[in-house]
Design a protein around this motif. Structure first.
Motif, mmCIF file in Angstrom:
data_model
loop_
_atom_site.group_PDB
_atom_site.id
_atom_site.type_symbol
_atom_site.label_atom_id
_atom_site.label_comp_id
_atom_site.label_asym_id
_atom_site.label_seq_id
_atom_site.Cartn_x
_atom_site.Cartn_y
_atom_site.Cartn_z
ATOM 1 N N PRO A 196 25.091 116.927 76.601
ATOM 2 C CA PRO A 196 25.201 115.916 75.540
ATOM 3 C C PRO A 196 24.145 114.829 75.713
ATOM 4 O O PRO A 196 23.708 114.539 76.826
ATOM 5 N N ARG A 197 23.731 114.244 74.608
ATOM 6 C CA ARG A 197 22.752 113.163 74.667
ATOM 7 C C ARG A 197 23.139 112.074 73.675
ATOM 8 O O ARG A 197 23.908 112.297 72.735
ATOM 9 N N GLU A 198 22.596 110.898 73.918
ATOM 10 C CA GLU A 198 22.879 109.760 73.055
ATOM 11 C C GLU A 198 22.225 109.960 71.695
ATOM 12 O O GLU A 198 21.005 110.153 71.616
ATOM 13 N N ARG A 339 21.672 116.137 81.962
ATOM 14 C CA ARG A 339 21.022 115.704 80.728
ATOM 15 C C ARG A 339 19.585 115.245 80.947
ATOM 16 O O ARG A 339 18.797 115.162 80.006
ATOM 17 N N GLU A 412 28.485 117.234 83.405
ATOM 18 C CA GLU A 412 27.964 117.080 82.048
ATOM 19 C C GLU A 412 27.794 118.408 81.355
ATOM 20 O O GLU A 412 27.415 118.483 80.193
#
Length: 418
Positions: A196-198, A339, A412
């Motif tokens: 997942p990433r921002e 990530r 993650e």
């Protein structure tokens, strides 16, 4: 306590890496020969090597950010498929007499772009496949490094030189076939969802985050400095190795080739000594020991009077460099968040690769003003300073603390599919 078992999928990844390394070894031996066949200008010929390295300083950070956004398995097999297609187009163009220096430069650059994305994705995919298990990562990196050395340095280059003598584009055919085989094997590997990433962040912001993460972490910075300073020192030494072998040691082309083979032999040994060294000394101390071994090897070369001593020094040097790579890669893959794995790997490799051309230029200049032994003695001095500076950054205590902090982080990555 029973050691964890290597997943069967790793065998396919290892096979893909071995096949690809064999093709790359053939191609990399043939590329300069093709350039020499097209031009006798040494500057023009050297530009082919420069073109192959340019993707890292130009695209390295952005490439790492993209890898962290994409499916890493898909990135690997698509990079292989694209390189296979590119080589096949080159073979057709060669058969039609359409290849000149500009086309060769473009080929080297585009293949370098493919290598950048493949290697960055592979280094990020491996810890996901092995659940970031430290023991498995070290074993996997040892096997991958050993296969790369055996196929890419021992078998590939002589095969490439022979194939080039039969037909100029024949090594490119072999490399294309190796990429097809590698792509098919990698496509069969388990899927690992991208971390997942921002949302809403720009690509450049992601790229800068990876670089700053390396600079802020003392262990990662130390692990990045080792290959960077090493490449700087070795590039300066190897830039004049052919002249040193001929004018100082009295060796001809066969003797020069044996020196290169000695370094490759050391690399093969070092890939499998990394584990025993780590178990006996701890990772940090093992890294310091390999650094001291590199210093000693360069000193021997700088003062040697015969090829036997230099050959032994090259075995030691290759052994130390390979062990360093295996240990450094394994620690980085275990402590970096999933990530950021692509960006951190790309940033570290950008620094190490960019240092090489600078060292080569300075090594050539130093040899011209101070003699052919000077680059080796200077390399020993530079490596000695690096050993002192980095020893504290990658000590056993710091590495164990980093591994403990990484183990305490929430995972993650979703479970491996397949």
């Amino acid at each position: 306590m029973t050691e964890p078992k290597m997943p069967r999928a790793f065998g396919r990844l290892w096979s893909a890496a071995t096949v690809s390394s064999l093709g790359d070894g053939a191609y990399l031996a043939a590329l300069p020969l093709f350039a020499v066949a097209l031009s006798s200008d040494p500057v023009v010929v050297s530009l082919v090597t420069v073109a192959a390295l340019l993707p890292y300083p130009l695209l390295g950070l952005v490439g790492g950010a993209l890898v962290d956004r994409w499916d890493r398995r898909r990135t690997m097999w698509l990079a292989d498929a694209a390189r296979a297609l590119l080589l096949l187009v080159t073979v057709v163009a060669g058969a039609m007499g359409l290849i000149g220096i500009p086309a060769l430069l473009l080929l080297a650059f585009l293949l370098g772009v493919g290598e950048l994305f493949f290697d960055t994705a592979a280094q990020a995919y491996l810890p996901d496949l092995l659940a970031r298990d430290r023991t498995l990562l070290r074993k996997a990196n040892s096997r991958l490094r050993g296969a790369s050395t055996a196929a890419g340095q021992f078998l590939g280059p002589p095969a490439g030189s022979f194939l080039f003598s039969v037909g100029r584009t024949l090594p490119f055919v072999v490399d294309a076939v190796s990429f097809v085989g590698s792509a098919l094997l990698i496509r069969s590997l388990p899927k690992v969802p991208p971390p997942p990433r921002e949302p809403g962040r720009s690509l450049w912001a992601d790229a800068r985050e990876g670089a700053s993460y390396v600079l802020r972490d003392r262990v990662l910075l130390g692990l990045a400095l080792r290959p960077a300073v090493g490449n700087f020192a070795y590039a300066g030494a190897e830039a004049v190795l052919a002249l040193y072998a001929r004018d100082v040691l009295g060796l001809h082309s066969v003797g020069y080739g044996l020196l290169l083979a000695a370094e490759a032999l050391g690399g093969l040994i070092g890939a499998f000594l990394a584990g025993p060294l780590e178990k006996r000394l701890g990772t940090g101390t093992a890294l310091t020991v390999t650094a001291v071994a590199e210093v000693a090897a360069m000193l021997v070369v700088g003062f040697a009077s015969n090829g036997v001593g230099v050959g032994a020094a090259f075995v030691l040097c290759g052994c130390a460099m390979a062990a360093t790579m295996v240990l450094g890669w394994s620690v980085r893959q275990a402590i970096v968040p999933a990530r950021l794995m692509g960006r951190v790997g790309a940033a570290s490799r950008l620094v190490s690769i960019s240092a090489g051309p600078v060292g080569a230029v300075l090594g050539g200049w130093l040899a011209s003003v101070a003699g052919l032994r000077a680059p080796y003695l200077a390399a020993a001095g530079v490596l000695a300073v690096m050993t002192v500076v980095v020893a504290g950054m990658t000590s056993n205590r710091r590495i164990e603390a980093a591994l403990a902090a990484a183990a305490a982080r929430p995972s993650e990555v979703s479970s491996v599919d397949g």
